[in-house]
Design a protein around this motif. Structure first.
Motif: not given
Lengths: 407, 280
Positions: B80, B84-86, B135
């Motif tokens: 992520e 928090g975005e993959p 990350y």
């Protein structure tokens, strides 16, 4: 604990010669890539033990399947040999389907019999088993009945390394191919980004020829020396035995076998590209019974399967390389023809008319099945929405005149 | 859902009988319905463990307390960004999971096509990591050991992507701390970069005055390596031998850098050094 020590002691004994011989299956620590020689010897890749095993299967194990119907190729109708394959394997092994892995599949061509390598369990102590299919019924192969020997191909614990515990490095064997008295073994290290190919004579003599292969990688647009080979085959191109290898990032590479000498560092000729965002699964050779052409078929994770004529591989020029060459993003190079196969987990040919797959059921991808596919079109009518399947539709090939298939 | 973030700055991990000290940030997300217990598997450490790693890092090692099940990596481990975005498809899909024989250490290969700057996948979807960005490698709370016991706690290993390392490994850039004769103090190699802990332990050997490789224990910390001999050091010339295939975390070796056009067989590089052990 005692068992662990026992295995360790055996591993150390093997080191003395690199080759072991016996009549049992006690040496099999894992069962992955499978291959047959031209007769009855089954090679089993054992990544955990860092070895390739050879089991000479005898008549008590082999069962000729030539009379068993694989479907009706004339009407493009394959046959599901085993429904709910994972469930049936689990039942046979006395476990649950989510506790097994189906690692590879190979067909014993002389008897048209399918063999599988399977793990019972998903942990380090998973029990490796080899299964056969006899008229649609799964059976555990009693490998203790087969003459057996094996050879070291990967890292094996040594006295020195074991002083401080089990070594962490390992080689995952991705493919084994037999050609003219030799096996070629490809693998992926868990610690090195390498492209080493191992070439081993059979019967084993304890010697392993290791070659480092450099390839021109079109997607990367630069020399790529260390991409692992995922699947490979050996074919004669204009009479010259040649390795045809497909790499992790999908270049297709052609390397004359003569160049794969021990310690050699060779540059394979990249002749094609399967496209970005895709991983090859299997490559198989077959002869098109309709026009007698020789071909390979490559199955992919994210693209449909691709048919490539051997003649095209022979004639293909090396893809351009060097300074100033722009990257290739898509399928490129040697001519490829998409074939209507997807969700194929394992593939092998049976003969000129049939291949067998382990695949996800086209209508219910949660179901794993063993299913035959008619060649040379790799096409099963029931898998697709095609006009000829509809009631009242034209039937120029006379499929509807054929009686329903019964087994 | 209550989420508790907790910074653990120092973790002692027992790896292969060796005590390895590492530091990194771990965030725990407590989850309703699953409670970890003494038998729950734990992600004990990761390599590289540095707060800042090269943006072109090729390989991660994840060390678990228990033997883990195969077949879960694609579903239960992801990357992520700081929001928090993959990150899309960060790891190379090889079809096999790269575990050690005990299935406690997992190797993750970052897609090399996305690492190499200016090449196809890199241009199409970009690098997996962007320099200066933060990350997390996330291990799901449902990652199970061989007894199907889940970790029960989601683990987030955070790091920042630093400058790319694209040069081949160069032994002449390493510093050494020599032990004194008569002791079993460690011989320490300080690297100019973060080395791969797997190959740096396996591809370096120290040979004594009789020319034979000394027996002992290598402990790799990424930026430095310690060698503890089984016997006391003796006075005299010793030799350090390095396999040219040793790699750093970005996949650069002595023979071939990862990013540039390498020439297979170019072995005209330094792989051996002599050093002298003297009395303390």
């Amino acid at each position: 604990m005692n068992k662990t020590h026992h295995i360790t002691a055996l591993a150390l004994l093997f080191l003395a010669s690199g080759v072991s011989a016996d009549g049992g299956d006690g040496q099999l620590q894992s069962a992955g890539a499978l291959a047959f020689n031209d007769n009855n010897v089954l090679f089993v890749g054992d990544s955990k033990a860092g070895r390739v095993h050879a089991f000479n299967l005898n008549d008590s194990i082999l069962s000729d399947q030539s009379e068993y119907s694989l479907g009706r190729a004339q009407t493009f109708e394959g046959r599901t040999l085993i429904e709910d394959l994972d469930e049936q394997i689990a039942e046979l092994l006395g476990t649950a389907s989510n506790e097994i892995s189906i690692n590879d599949m190979v067909v014993h061509k002389p008897g048209k019999q399918v063999f599988l390598s399977v793990h019972n369990g998903l942990g380090p102590d998973a029990k490796p088993v080899v299964l056969s299919v006899d008229k649609g019924v799964l059976e555990v192969v009693d490998l203790s009945k087969a003459e057996h020997n094996s050879t070291v191909i990967g890292p094996v614990p040594t006295t020195e390394s074991l002083e401080f515990g089990q070594p962490l490095n390992s080689l995952s064997i991705t493919d084994i191919d037999y050609y003219n008295g030799e096996i070629l073994v490809a693998g992926i290290s868990n610690e090195e980004f390498s492209s080493k190919l191992r070439r081993i004579k059979y019967p084993f003599d304890g010697k392993v020829k290791t070659t480092s292969i450099e390839i021109w990688h079109a997607v990367h647009a630069q020399y790529e020396t260390r991409a692992p080979i995922i699947t490979q085959t050996v074919a004669e191109l204009d009479g010259i035995p040649t390795l045809i290898a497909v790499y992790a990032c999908t270049p297709i590479v052609r390397i004359p076998l003569d160049e794969l000498q021990d310690g050699a560092k060779v540059r394979g000729t990249m002749i094609g590209e399967m496209g970005f965002g895709n991983t090859p699964i299997d490559i198989v050779q077959y002869t098109n019974a309709w026009d007698q052409s020789s071909n390979v078929l490559v199955t992919n994770t994210n693209r449909s399967a691709a048919q490539i004529p051997l003649q095209a591989i022979t004639a293909a020029s090396a893809m351009p390389h060097g300074e100033g060459v722009k990257p290739v993003f898509a399928v490129a190079g040697v001519e490829q023809y998409p074939m209507p196969m997807s969700n194929t987990l394992h593939l092998d040919t049976v003969d000129e008319n049939w291949a067998v797959t382990i695949r996800l059921n086209p209508e219910d991808p949660s179901v794993i099945e063993m299913h035959t596919i008619p060649l040379p079109m790799w096409f099963d009518r029931a898998d697709h929405v095609v006009e000829m399947n509809w009631a009242g539709s034209p039937d120029p090939f006379g499929y509807k005149a054929a009686p329903p298939l019964t087994y | 859902m209550a989420i508790m973030l907790k910074l653990i700055c120092f973790i002692i991990a027992v790896v292969m009988g060796s005590i390895v000290s590492i530091s990194y940030a771990v965030a725990d997300s407590s989850q309703v319905g699953i409670t970890p217990n003494a038998s729950s598997p734990v992600l004990e450490s990761i390599h590289p463990s540095n707060a800042v790693i090269p943006v072109n890092t090729l390989r991660f090692y994840l060390y678990f307390s228990n033997a883990m099940q195969r077949g879960q990596v694609a579903k239960h481990i992801w990357v992520e960004d700081r929001y928090g975005e993959p990150v899309e498809n960060p790891f190379l899909n090889l079809g096999v999971e790269l575990w050690d024989p005990l299935q406690k250490r997992l190797t993750l290969l970052v897609d090399p096509g996305r690492i190499k700057t200016g090449v196809g996948p890199n241009q199409l979807v970009g690098t997996v990591f962007k320099e200066h960005q933060h990350y997390a490698i996330v291990v799901s709370r449902n990652m199970r050991d061989v007894n199907r016991v889940p970790t029960a706690i989601e683990r987030r290993i955070t790091f920042t992507a630093g400058p790319a390392v694209v040069d081949p490994v160069d032994v002449s850039l390493w510093d050494f701390e020599l032990p004194s004769a008569g002791t079993r103090s460690p011989f320490i190699i300080r690297f100019d970069r973060i080395m791969d802990v797997g190959t740096s332990k396996r591809m370096i050997s120290i040979h004594g005055v009789n020319g034979k490789a000394l027996k002992g224990r290598f402990i790799s910390h990424g930026t430095y390596l310690e060698f503890f001999p089984l016997q006391n050091w003796v006075v005299g010339a010793h030799r350090l031998k390095v396999n040219a295939e040793i790699e750093d975390v970005s996949g650069n070796s002595i023979v071939v850098p990862f990013e540039k056009n390498g020439v297979v067989g170019d072995s005209n590089v330094l792989t051996e050094l002599t050093f002298k052990i003297i009395s303390g």
